[in-house]
Design a protein around this motif. Sequence first.
Motif: not given
Length: 254
Positions: A65, A230, A233
């Motif tokens: 990430l 992102l 996630a």
Amino acid sequence: MRETPRAEPPQPRPHRAVAHTTGASCSGTPHRSDGRPPHTPRGARQPDPLGRPGTTPPVPGRPALFSALVALVVVTWQVLVHGPLARLDERVSRALVDTVPRPLSELASDLGNMTVALPVLACALAYAVWRGRRLAALYAGLAMAAVPILVIPLKEWTARPGPLEPWAHGYYPSGHTATAAVAYFGAAFLVSNRLIPVAAVLTAVTGTGLVLRGYHWPLDVLASLCLSLLVLAVSSSCTRRSCSRTATGCTGPS
């Protein structure tokens, strides 16, 4: 002569817990003497209707990430200042455009159309709700809704022209790539993690088609992939946190 007394063998205690209960369904199967369930996380997990343990979407590790965030920032900066990375990106794009027949590259890029990707995600959302995974379906839908909210301002801010349309602006990042990634990976998380490789292939084909057809620069696609990672996630993390507070809508296929 007095004989030394022989030691008596130890006698089993009547109330001693036995590790293996006689008459179990298979020999050697451990049981607790008081009949309580084992105190392990796996023993507490509820199986899905097919008898497999319920799962939640996988969350990428922090290094991945962080790398995605750094790449997104660096690429955006290079596009804004038209730096050396952006100039290299343009040279690579000109060398790749129309290296395959246009009908083929157009077919690949169409996988990122909302008319193609959204119905796939909608079917996965309906399946997840039917299976009782309401929270997971909610966060997957919110992730898809976040795509235009994030992509459109970036397009307006960078105002990057297109490879084949230099008079037009708003090509960075690629909305089609982000739509494909969030829709296909979101659908895979909701239906089965075994479909994640399929989602990766569909997303890669979409991005490749966009570059080969000349609809987007390669960095447009790369930035969208980082942004999508992102978003996915955050969606997966929200699902896991909600599942840690309640079991409702958290079970699903592995």
